[in-house]
Structure formats: structure tokens, C-alpha cells
Design a protein around this motif. Structure first.
Motif, PDB file in Angstrom:
ATOM      1  N   ARG A 106      -4.624  -6.015  -1.734  1.00  0.00           N
ATOM      2  CA  ARG A 106      -3.695  -4.883  -1.643  1.00  0.00           C
ATOM      3  C   ARG A 106      -2.588  -4.870  -2.704  1.00  0.00           C
ATOM      4  O   ARG A 106      -2.318  -3.841  -3.325  1.00  0.00           O
ATOM      5  N   HIS A 113      -5.750  -2.282   3.663  1.00  0.00           N
ATOM      6  CA  HIS A 113      -5.183  -1.585   2.514  1.00  0.00           C
ATOM      7  C   HIS A 113      -3.805  -1.008   2.813  1.00  0.00           C
ATOM      8  O   HIS A 113      -3.129  -0.543   1.890  1.00  0.00           O
ATOM      9  N   GLU A 135      -0.005  -1.410   3.578  1.00  0.00           N
ATOM     10  CA  GLU A 135       1.048  -2.412   3.422  1.00  0.00           C
ATOM     11  C   GLU A 135       1.924  -2.454   4.683  1.00  0.00           C
ATOM     12  O   GLU A 135       2.430  -1.419   5.121  1.00  0.00           O
ATOM     13  N   HIS A 163      -0.023   2.895   1.228  1.00  0.00           N
ATOM     14  CA  HIS A 163      -1.452   2.611   1.352  1.00  0.00           C
ATOM     15  C   HIS A 163      -2.037   2.490  -0.047  1.00  0.00           C
ATOM     16  O   HIS A 163      -1.732   3.295  -0.949  1.00  0.00           O
ATOM     17  N   ALA A 164      -2.901   1.495  -0.257  1.00  0.00           N
ATOM     18  CA  ALA A 164      -3.443   1.233  -1.592  1.00  0.00           C
ATOM     19  C   ALA A 164      -4.183   2.439  -2.149  1.00  0.00           C
ATOM     20  O   ALA A 164      -4.093   2.725  -3.353  1.00  0.00           O
TER      21      ALA A 164
END
Length: 668
Positions: A266, A289, A291, A298-299
Motif C-alpha cells: 500500500r 489497499h 490506509e 485508498h491506493a
């Protein structure tokens, strides 16, 4: 001590590490002539702020300040420019999108400093041993375990390309252009090798690559594939397991632009890359994904924001497809990369449900049995052939599944369509979103009035299978121990979703048990998450293996699995969410805190007129939770006004915090 300002661009704009929303802006400081060479954009500094020494990042140098009196930088911590200008702009955009502070995002983007590592020079070709696992692990192949031949995104198989749009995508990457795609992988696909091909094509075009995967197991597979495709020392893999100093060494190799390709979990979504030309996310529906620290980015969204700002290519990849990925396709932001139907039929294992009419005619107990005869026979035949059998059961620790006791239809609120839970001594159905009670609840499917909440664990399943197949080894993979690979010999492997090991040569049979426990979760993404778990487990089967899903064949998720058509299911799911006003068709913001604190924040916020407030509902530690819903077009405005309201509270020195989460991972 007398100091004179630098002769050129004497004013530094500094982001100070202060978590107060009303101070979320750059502050001006003078650069002393002695610090002129070291005080460059991207370096760490120390400054006096409100009488205290605080850390910060120098964002830029300018000619003058609007303030009459400006203090000097107290110290340039290091001349190392660890904050790349592209990452600084990205961090600001992410902070704005998630109603957060720039300092919080920078804390996620730049790892802690290790002075000894900074003093070392990175080799021109990248750090030695840069990969997470090295390229020596030849015994554990990077693919999903299919026994068939390796395929290529642009390769030929059976007289035609496996993915008709694949060659054009790779060609565009090699030409330095910015194609954007959503890739649905074939069953048994060596997904890591295919991503490595895209990375190699981008690198040949002279641009950088950032790849994000959910966990360390996926990163190890990708690391091996990148080593084969790029050669030694041409990429780095960022992961916390490498240790703080080694991870920082790899980060510096990327920030110094000594390597072009960066892969990681991530945190790698903020990895610096020289002239980034491609961002990739694998399995964007995995909750890893998201955080868990403020501002909870979100990634997938960070990488898509990065692709938009940098004008680079993007690849959202997986066996399944999320509603967010489908929205990219339907809006035209990205194109599909999918296999032709004849290729899918050739590569897909035989998939069968246990709840269709022909099966029920042969086995009337299939509708209620945990291991119907069809599943038992598939397992027995695979074991007799000397192949391993994968048995997927729901993960331990899911919230109780609240559904109709008769037909197991998920219980939804009649007022806002939120998930119902059982609350109080009398187990009154209560909505997790709007907090209203539904004492007179009746199932819309069968009219039943009883609700149930139960789950079956992996350990009990392993015991039951051990008795059903005496003499066959039974192994478990889950929270206590996660297996990476298993031998290609007769054995039963019981795994929770996400912990399925890769079998040498693939599994002879895959059994998907207790499917109702996934489908009836009190979660907006229950059906989507079920599809993702089923597709990833089924992809581990041999191309001539069998997959048995213990569910009614008429259910939409089962139909999508039978046809191996994640795009069809994602389109259907997105259409339903549009109709009900659920993400990603709309935007939700979650506000969690003490009752008076949440009320104070909402009073200070000038919400858009169309904003809909749902709640409150109880949260942990004597707190409450409110949800604010707006259209996608007003999402940026909502984030801005909530951040401004948080700034008003912090300026008044409010002591009770409120957690603001844009696009919360789960709407429960």
C-alpha cells in the motif's frame, strides 16, 4: 547570530508537521545564505513554530513573502531531496480529496529518515538485492498455479491473442503514450509476469513505473517476475518486512531516480519514480489497499489521481472487477482488456453449482448440506488422481451475518436500504446507517420474519473433512498460519479467503463452501467481495480441474462465476448501486466522534443543498457515527467544506476529535 538571506529566492514555503486543520497551509521562512545550497525543494527542515521546534518539508523557494516579518529556517536536516515535486503535488491533491491535512499525507508518503543510509551512495543500476525475495526462488512460480502453458498479454495462443486489446496496450506503453485499462485476467493466469511485461514495455519507452499489490505474498511473486523481465538491479520492492533501514535504502534508490520501476504494498502508492509513465494496482478490491491512518486514502484512488495529474498510463488489474473499476470503463476513462470467449472456455475449469434444479433432483439435501454429494465427488476424484483439493470457507472474524432465517436474503432497512443488525435484549432489527428500528421486518423475497446470524470456521471444517476422507492429509491456511505454496500431491487444503496457497500444478478441485455467509454479510460490498473471493480461489484450479460452488445457480454472482464474466457482474452491481444511491455512483463521508463533537462539526459545515445526512448510529467507545451522502459531482465540495469546518473547530481549540472518512472502506 546575524544571518543574511540567500541572494536568490530567499523565501521558503514550508509544510510544517502540525496536525491542526486550520494550519494546513505552507508557511514562509527565510533561507540563510549559508543554507542556500542545501535548502532545495524536497528536503527536510526544522523550524520554529508557535514557540516550538517542529519538522517540516521545504516545498518551494520564492522571491518574496507577503508577510513583513519572516523567521529563518532553523535547520536543514539533510540536503537529501526526499520529497519529489510530483509526490508533493500528489499529496496535496490526496489531502484535498480526503478532507485531510497535507502533513498527514506526507507522513505516509515519505518514510522516516536513516542518516547512515543517506550517507551511502546508491549504485547507478539500483540497490543490490533490491527485490523483496530475490530471483532465486525458482520452485515457487509467480503465477496462480495453472498447469497450462504460460500466456502473454500480447502473445499468441490457439491462433489468436489471449487478450485482443493487449498488444495495442503494450505498444502504446513502449511508445511513451498514456493508455488506461481495466484488465480482467484469465483463470490460472501468471498475473505477475503479465504486469512485469507492461512494466518492461514502459521502461523501454524511457518512463518510470509504480506497481501496488495487496500483501507480501503477492509482492514476492511480482518481485520474481520483475527480476526476470527487467534483469537484476532494475527495480526495487518496498515492503515493511525489509526493515526500516533497508526500506529507506530502496526508497532512496527510487527518489534519486537510479531505477525506473518500483513495486510494493500500500505505501508504495506514493513511491517516487522518474517521469512516471505507468501506475498499476493489482486486486483493487482487497481491503488491504485502504490506509487505516488519517486521512485514510485508498491506493486505487491515489494511483488514479496520480495518473490523471501526471498524464501517465494506468492499469487496474485483477481476476474479478470492482464497481469502481467498472465505472472507469463505463465513463470511458479506461478501456477493457479481456480475453475472447473461446479463450475463456479453453482456460476455465469446469464450474458447477450445487443448488440448481438438476442437482437438487439427484441430491435433495444439496440445498442445506455443507458438503453436497457433487462437492464430495469432485474432491474424491481429484484426490484419487493425486491432486490437491482447495476448500474455501469464510474468514473467521466476519461480523455476524444478519439475513432471513428461511431464504438467507440479506436484511436491509426499508427506509434507507442500509444493512440491518440485531440490537437490544429483544434482538430488534436496527439499521446500521440511519439507526431506525424495523420491528415489523418481513423478508421481501419470502415474507419470513425471522433473522439469523451465524458462521462456520475453518478449524471445524478441517475436522469434518478429516473424518469424511480418512487417511488424507488436511492442512489449514488462515489467521494463525498462512501457507504460500503446497505440493502438487493428494491433500485437502482448508483456507479462509485471501489465504489460499498456490498449489504446484494447480488444484484438481476447488470447493467453495458456506457461500451464504459471504453473500449475506451486512456490508454494501458483500456481493462484490464474494465474487472477488470466488474468482481468486477458482483461478488456482487446473485448466482441466473442477470448481464446485455450494450455492443456487440462479444467483447473479454464481452466474458470473460459471461464465467467468466479472465485467457483466460489475456492470450489474454498478447499475443497482446507481438505483439505490450507493458508492461509487455517489459519495459517502463518515463522521465518527462524541455526539456533541459531530453536531458541532456539522453546524460549522456549509453542506451542499443536496447532501443527505444518515444516522446517527452507535459506534465504539461512547461515540456515534453519521453518514453524509452527495452526488459524485459534489464530492470535492463536500470534502472542502468538511475540512474547513474541522479547521474552525481546531482554531477554537476543540478538544473532542471527529474522524472524517471519505469513501469509508465499509458502510456498515
Amino acid at each position: 547570530m546575524d544571518r543574511s538571506p540567500a541572494p536568490a529566492l530567499p523565501v521558503a514555503k514550508v509544510s510544517v508537521d502540525v496536525p491542526l486543520p486550520h494550519l494546513d497551509r505552507p508557511f514562509d521562512y527565510l533561507v540563510a545564505a549559508g543554507d542556500d545550497a542545501a535548502a532545495q525543494p524536497g528536503v527536510r527542515v526544522k523550524v520554529r513554530f508557535a514557540g516550538q521546534m517542529v519538522n517540516g518539508f521545504l516545498l518551494e523557494r520564492v522571491e518574496s513573502s507577503a508577510h513583513a516579518k519572516v523567521a529563518y529556517l532553523d535547520k536543514v536536516v539533510s540536503p537529501e531531496r526526499v520529497l519529489d515535486p510530483e509526490i508533493a503535488r500528489l499529496s496535496r491533491a490526496v489531502a484535498d480529496r480526503y478532507a485531510g491535512n497535507l502533513s498527514d499525507v506526507l507522513r505516509l508518503a515519505v518514510p522516516p529518515r536513516h542518516a547512515r543510509v543517506e550517507a551511502q551512495k546508491s549504485p547507478a543500476g539500483g540497490a543490490p538485492g533490491a527485490g523483496a525475495a530475490g530471483a532465486e526462488s525458482e520452485g515457487a512460480e509467480a503465477g496462480a498455479g495453472n498447469a497450462g502453458p504460460s500466456n502473454h498479454l500480447a502473445g499468441e495462443s490457439g491462433g489468436g491473442a489471449d487478450y485482443p486489446a493487449g498488444p495495442a496496450f503494450l505498444h502504446a506503453l513502449e511508445q511513451g503514450r498514456d493508455p488506461r485499462a481495466v484488465w480482467s485476467a484469465l483463470p490460472g493466469e501468471d498475473w505477475a509476469a503479465r504486469i512485469a511485461e507492461a512494466a518492461a514495455a514502459t521502461a523501454r519507452g524511457g518512463r518510470g513505473v509504480v506497481i501496488v499489490v495487496p500483501d507480501a505474498r503477492d509482492l514476492e511473486r511480482l518481485d520474481r517476475a520483475l527480476g526476470k523481465a527487467l534483469g537484476d538491479g532494475q527495480h526495487v520492492a518496498l515492503h515493511a518486512a525489509a526493515g526500516p533501514s533497508e526500506r529507506y535504502r530502496r526508497f532512496l534508490a527510487a527518489s534519486r531516480h537510479h531505477i525506473k520501476v518500483v513495486a510494493g504494498t500500500r505505501a508504495a502508492m506514493f513511491a517516487p519514480a522518474a517521469d512516471v509513465g505507468l501506475v498499476v494496482i493489482w486486486d483493487d478490491g482487497d481491503d488491504l489497499h485502504a490506509e487505516p491512518r488519517a486521512p485514510y486514502p485508498h491506493a486505487r484512488e491515489v494511483l488514479l489521481t496520480r495518473a490523471q495529474a501526471a498524464g501517465c498510463a494506468a492499469l487496474v488489474a485483477g481476476f474479478a472487477r470492482t464497481g469502481e473499476a467498472q465505472l472507469l470503463v463505463e465513463t470511458g476513462w479506461a478501456k477493457e482488456i479481456v480475453a475472447a470467449r473461446d479463450m475463456i472456455r479453453a482456460r476455465c475449469p469446469a464450474i458447477a453449482p450445487t443448488g440448481d434444479d438438476p442437482q437438487l433432483a439427484r441430491d435433495p439435501g444439496a440445498a442445506t448440506a455443507r458438503l453436497p454429494s457433487l462437492a464430495w465427488q469432485a474432491a474424491r476424484q481429484a484426490l484419487q488422481a493425486g491432486a490437491p483439493v482447495l476448500v474455501q470457507v469464510p474468514r473467521r472474524g466476519y461480523l455476524p451475518n444478519v439475513a432471513c432465517a428461511e431464504c438467507r436474503t440479506p436484511a436491509r432497512c426499508p427506509h434507507c436500504s442500509g444493512p440491518l443488525g440485531l440490537a437490544g435484549a429483544r434482538d430488534v432489527p436496527t439499521c446500521h446507517w440511519c439507526g431506525r428500528a424495523a420491528a415489523a421486518y418481513a423478508c421481501p423475497a419470502c415474507g419470513g420474519r425471522r433473522l439469523r446470524a451465524s458462521i462456520t470456521g475453518a478449524r471445524r471444517t478441517a475436522e469434518e473433512l478429516g473424518r469424511a476422507f480418512p487417511g488424507v492429509p488436511v492442512r489449514t491456511s488462515g489467521r494463525d498460519e498462512i501457507l504460500d505454496t503446497v505440493a502438487g500431491e493428494a491433500a485437502l487444503v482448508v483456507a479462509t479467503p485471501g489465504a489460499e496457497p498456490v498449489a504446484e500444478g494447480g488444484y484438481g478441485a476447488v470447493l467453495l463452501l458456506d457461500t451464504w455467509a459471504l453473500l449475506t454479510r451486512a456490508d454494501l460490498r458483500a456481493a462484490e467481495e464474494t465474487m472477488r473471493r470466488w474468482f481468486y480461489a477458482s483461478a488456482l484450479a487446473r485448466h482441466n480441474g473442477r470448481v464446485v460452488v455450494v450455492a443456487d445457480g440462479s444467483l447473479a454472482p454464481v452466474q458470473a462465476l460459471l461464465r467467468w464474466d466479472p465485467g457483466w457482474f460489475a456492470a450489474r452491481e454498478l447499475a443497482e448501486r446507481r438505483e439505490l444511491g450507493f458508492p461509487p455512483a455517489t459519495k459517502f463521508v463518515s463522521l465518527t466522534g462524541r455526539t456533541e463533537a459531530v453536531a458541532e462539526l456539522l453546524d460549522a459545515a456549509r453542506l451542499p443543498e443536496e447532501a443527505e445526512i444518515l444516522g446517527p448510529v452507535p459506534a465504539a467507545d461512547d461515540q456515534e457515527r453519521m453518514l453524509v451522502r452527495v452526488s459524485r459531482g459534489r464530492a470535492a465540495e463536500l470534502a472542502r467544506v468538511l475540512h474547513e469546518a474541522a479547521g474552525v473547530r481546531s482554531a477554537k481549540r476543540a478538544t473532542l476529535p471527529v474522524r472524517i472518512q471519505v469513501d469509508p472502506a465499509e458502510l456498515l
